[in-house]
Design a protein around this motif. Structure first.
Motif, short mmCIF file in Angstrom:
data_model
loop_
_atom_site.label_atom_id
_atom_site.label_comp_id
_atom_site.label_asym_id
_atom_site.label_seq_id
_atom_site.Cartn_x
_atom_site.Cartn_y
_atom_site.Cartn_z
N LEU A 152 -106.27 -1.88 39.35
CA LEU A 152 -106.31 -2.01 40.93
C LEU A 152 -105.58 -0.56 41.05
O LEU A 152 -104.62 -0.22 40.40
CB LEU A 152 -105.31 -2.94 41.39
CG LEU A 152 -105.59 -4.29 40.97
CD1 LEU A 152 -104.50 -5.56 41.45
CD2 LEU A 152 -106.97 -4.81 41.78
N PHE B 154 -103.60 1.79 43.86
CA PHE B 154 -102.74 1.62 45.19
C PHE B 154 -102.58 3.24 45.47
O PHE B 154 -102.33 4.13 44.57
CB PHE B 154 -101.70 0.86 45.09
CG PHE B 154 -101.74 -0.69 44.93
CD1 PHE B 154 -102.35 -1.31 45.85
CD2 PHE B 154 -102.24 -1.13 43.56
CE1 PHE B 154 -102.38 -2.72 45.57
CE2 PHE B 154 -102.61 -2.41 43.23
CZ PHE B 154 -102.53 -3.21 44.45
N GLU C 280 -103.78 -10.80 42.55
CA GLU C 280 -103.57 -11.10 44.10
C GLU C 280 -102.26 -10.91 44.24
O GLU C 280 -101.77 -10.35 45.44
CB GLU C 280 -104.34 -12.53 44.57
CG GLU C 280 -104.33 -12.82 46.06
CD GLU C 280 -104.59 -11.71 46.71
OE1 GLU C 280 -104.06 -11.59 47.99
OE2 GLU C 280 -105.70 -10.98 46.58
N THR D 16 -98.69 -4.15 48.51
CA THR D 16 -99.25 -3.97 50.01
C THR D 16 -98.08 -4.23 51.28
O THR D 16 -98.00 -3.57 52.02
CB THR D 16 -100.52 -4.43 50.60
OG1 THR D 16 -100.54 -6.15 50.17
CG2 THR D 16 -101.50 -3.89 49.63
N CYS E 236 -110.59 -1.68 43.84
CA CYS E 236 -110.50 -2.54 42.65
C CYS E 236 -111.40 -2.03 41.73
O CYS E 236 -112.86 -2.15 42.20
CB CYS E 236 -110.50 -3.94 42.96
SG CYS E 236 -110.52 -5.12 41.64
N LEU F 50 -103.98 -0.67 49.01
CA LEU F 50 -105.04 -0.93 47.94
C LEU F 50 -106.31 -0.04 48.36
O LEU F 50 -107.09 -0.30 49.28
CB LEU F 50 -105.71 -2.41 47.87
CG LEU F 50 -106.63 -2.71 46.81
CD1 LEU F 50 -106.12 -2.51 45.37
CD2 LEU F 50 -107.11 -4.21 46.88
N THR G 85 -100.93 -7.48 44.36
CA THR G 85 -101.53 -6.90 45.37
C THR G 85 -100.71 -7.03 46.68
O THR G 85 -100.46 -6.16 47.47
CB THR G 85 -103.08 -7.05 45.58
OG1 THR G 85 -103.64 -6.73 44.60
CG2 THR G 85 -103.63 -6.44 46.86
N GLN G 86 -100.40 -8.41 46.77
CA GLN G 86 -99.71 -8.73 48.18
C GLN G 86 -98.14 -8.09 48.23
O GLN G 86 -97.85 -7.39 49.18
CB GLN G 86 -99.48 -10.16 48.21
CG GLN G 86 -100.71 -11.08 48.47
CD GLN G 86 -100.50 -12.45 48.05
OE1 GLN G 86 -99.38 -13.24 47.75
NE2 GLN G 86 -101.59 -13.35 48.84
#
Length: 189
Positions: free
Chosen positions: A185, A187, A157, A164, A174, A171, A160-161
């Motif tokens: 993941l 992207f 997480e 992004t 997943c 994203l 990902t933050q």
């Protein structure tokens, strides 16, 4: 092994198919595989069934003075400035432990600028604790940054933050978790 399996998969080759010196079936697919461990790189070079299409390089990706000219020269051979896709498998924790929060941020920012797609496999926080515990059992000091890491917890997480919000990536998917409880993941920039 992962690089060769990936190459075969992307070209739709069976285990027994493929030339030692040419890309399979005339398809133009080139992989660059980098690792900081020169022994792993040497072993991979010796065992590669596709030396004309899969290049292995000993590279510390966090050393700007080494990575920039090397990657520019490699991409330049193909008239490119970026990769179509970068695979980052089981690397983020080591970058984070050895270079801290700022090193992880720099690494993710660099990767996002280097490709159109990024497939990343972040190690969960429990792996960080296990690595630190193994080091202590060996009678060695903790990783330099382990106790000061503010980026922690759910690492999939958190990464990902970062990708992004800070790196302007999206994203895409997943793919679930590996048998080692690691998220895969994808992207897109």
């Amino acid at each position: 092994e992962l690089s060769v399996a990936l190459y075969r998969h992307l070209l739709g080759l069976q285990e027994s198919e493929g030339s030692l010196n040419q890309p399979a079936a005339g398809k133009d697919l080139n992989l660059l595989c980098c690792d900081i461990d020169p022994v792993l790189i040497e072993r991979a070079q010796q065992c590669s069934p596709f030396p004309a299409s899969i290049s292995f390089a000993n590279l510390d990706i966090m050393d700007c003075s080494a990575r920039e000219p090397f990657l520019s020269a490699y991409l330049g051979r193909f008239g490119r400035s970026t990769f179509d896709i970068v695979f980052c498998m089981s690397v983020t924790m080591w970058i984070h432990l050895n270079h801290g929060d700022s090193g992880l941020m720099e690494f993710l920012s660099f990767l996002s600028s280097l490709c159109k797609y990024l497939l990343i496999e972040p190690q969960p926080w429990k792996c960080y604790r296990a690595a630190a515990r193994r080091l202590r059992k060996l009678g060695r000091n903790d990783f330099d940054h382990f106790r000061s890491l503010a980026i922690n917890g759910d690492m999939a997480e958190r990464i990902t933050q970062i990708l992004t919000k800070d790196c302007a990536m999206e994203l895409v998917c997943c793919f679930g978790s590996t048998s080692w409880d690691r998220s895969l993941l994808l992207f897109k920039s």
